[in-house]
Design an enzyme around this catalytic site. Structure first.
Site, PDB file in Angstrom:
ATOM      1  N   ASN A   1      49.631  16.083 -41.111  1.00  0.00           N
ATOM      2  CA  ASN A   1      49.738  16.629 -39.751  1.00  0.00           C
ATOM      3  C   ASN A   1      51.140  16.470 -39.151  1.00  0.00           C
ATOM      4  O   ASN A   1      51.498  17.159 -38.204  1.00  0.00           O
ATOM      5  CB  ASN A   1      48.702  15.981 -38.803  1.00  0.00           C
ATOM      6  CG  ASN A   1      47.279  16.429 -39.056  1.00  0.00           C
ATOM      7  OD1 ASN A   1      46.324  15.714 -38.744  1.00  0.00           O
ATOM      8  ND2 ASN A   1      47.102  17.619 -39.611  1.00  0.00           N
TER       9      ASN A   1
ATOM     10  N   ASN B   1      39.897  22.362 -34.066  1.00  0.00           N
ATOM     11  CA  ASN B   1      40.318  22.420 -32.653  1.00  0.00           C
ATOM     12  C   ASN B   1      41.221  23.626 -32.393  1.00  0.00           C
ATOM     13  O   ASN B   1      41.082  24.330 -31.397  1.00  0.00           O
ATOM     14  CB  ASN B   1      41.119  21.170 -32.265  1.00  0.00           C
ATOM     15  CG  ASN B   1      40.288  19.917 -32.287  1.00  0.00           C
ATOM     16  OD1 ASN B   1      39.071  19.975 -32.366  1.00  0.00           O
ATOM     17  ND2 ASN B   1      40.948  18.765 -32.229  1.00  0.00           N
TER      18      ASN B   1
ATOM     19  N   ARG C   1      46.589  25.905 -28.897  1.00  0.00           N
ATOM     20  CA  ARG C   1      45.956  24.933 -29.799  1.00  0.00           C
ATOM     21  C   ARG C   1      45.738  23.593 -29.085  1.00  0.00           C
ATOM     22  O   ARG C   1      44.745  22.904 -29.297  1.00  0.00           O
ATOM     23  CB  ARG C   1      46.843  24.709 -31.030  1.00  0.00           C
ATOM     24  CG  ARG C   1      46.989  25.934 -31.913  1.00  0.00           C
ATOM     25  CD  ARG C   1      47.926  25.643 -33.067  1.00  0.00           C
ATOM     26  NE  ARG C   1      47.513  24.466 -33.812  1.00  0.00           N
ATOM     27  CZ  ARG C   1      46.550  24.456 -34.738  1.00  0.00           C
ATOM     28  NH1 ARG C   1      45.950  25.566 -35.067  1.00  0.00           N
ATOM     29  NH2 ARG C   1      46.222  23.341 -35.350  1.00  0.00           N
TER      30      ARG C   1
ATOM     31  N   ASP D   1      37.482  18.808 -37.546  1.00  0.00           N
ATOM     32  CA  ASP D   1      38.366  19.954 -37.804  1.00  0.00           C
ATOM     33  C   ASP D   1      38.038  21.144 -36.900  1.00  0.00           C
ATOM     34  O   ASP D   1      36.901  21.291 -36.447  1.00  0.00           O
ATOM     35  CB  ASP D   1      38.203  20.353 -39.282  1.00  0.00           C
ATOM     36  CG  ASP D   1      39.294  21.316 -39.724  1.00  0.00           C
ATOM     37  OD1 ASP D   1      40.349  21.383 -39.061  1.00  0.00           O
ATOM     38  OD2 ASP D   1      39.079  22.012 -40.734  1.00  0.00           O
TER      39      ASP D   1
END
Ligand code: FPP
Length: 239
Positions: free
Chosen positions: A60, A14, A25, A12
């Site tokens: 996601n 990034n 991102r 987790d």
């Protein structure tokens, strides 16, 4: 040193890592992918028999399409790049989750990599792709219902071992150690059934900053844990 037989990782942070550096991102995912490569190689060298990486969750898919598309193409490129190393290091590749929801080009590479590495006898590397613990449990429940309907199973036969065996990830032992980076202290719908007795290490660093020495520290902490599975320390000595 006592090592986990199955190490699972929630990679987790990034996006936040990149944002705090005024990057997109997407750049965070690119840097995260480099860490993935290093961690796979190191775990294989250390003789860990199962490594599972939570690469993409069922949730996601709700991210902006640009990010989802980028993650899919990164996944494809990563697997293509990783293949030679998987063969060199005798690593068997597997995937869990709704692989059929992935774009065709990604499914193709995933399936090819599974086939190509099928006879490898070293570490089993699993990518959780479009994976959710609740989704997996739902799938298992559907399978139980199907078997009951066909008369292959009766209610009295349903026990924990049967349920565990009907999970799509049944080929994996339960994770002994779960590492989650980026300081968040939750499981986020990963391995909900399987984590009943898993040791959890929460790492403050974001995934792109996670180093092999952080991995070694987490493994070292794990090796010192007494796992009682609901029993007392004294009972463990007797056993
Ligand atoms: C979490 O960071 C990471 C992901 C959703 C995807 C994991 C992907 C990688 C590590 C890179 C590529 C890996 C493979 C296997 C190709 P986040 O975006 O949730 O970060 P945030 O919580 O800061 O937003």
């Amino acid at each position: 040193m006592k090592r986990p037989r199955h190490l699972a990782i929630i990679m987790d942070g990034n996006g936040r890592w990149a944002k705090s550096r005024r990057h997109s991102r997407i750049f965070g995912h690119v840097r995260g992918a480099r860490v993935v490569t290093d961690v796979i190689t190191e775990c294989s060298k250390l003789g860990i028999s199962h490594l599972t990486l939570f690469a993409f969750s069922t949730e996601n898919w709700f991210r902006p399409a640009v990010e989802v598309n980028f993650l899919m193409s990164l996944l494809r490129r990563q697997l293509l790049r990783e293949r030679a190393k998987l063969m060199r290091d005798n690593i068997r590749f597997q995937a869990i989750g709704q692989v059929d929801r992935l774009p065709d080009a990604v499914q193709e590479i995933v399936n090819e990599t599974i086939e190509m590495t099928a006879d490898n006898t070293g570490m089993v590397l699993t990518f959780a792709l479009s994976y959710g613990g609740r989704q997996e449990i739902t799938q298992m429940a559907q399978e139980v219902a199907r078997q009951v309907r066909l008369g292959e199973l009766v209610e009295e036969e349903i026990d924990e071992a049967l349920i565990a065996g009907l999970m799509p990830s049944a080929y994996l032992p339960d994770p002994d150690l779960l590492i989650r980076t980026s300081g968040e202290r939750r499981i986020s719908n990963f391995f909900l059934w399987q984590c009943a007795y898993t040791e959890i290490e929460f790492e403050e660093k974001s995934w792109p900053d996670f180093t092999l020495s952080d991995l070694h520290r987490a493994l070292n902490q794990f090796s010192q844990k007494e796992r009682r599975y609901g029993r007392t320390s004294e009972q463990l000595v007797i056993r």
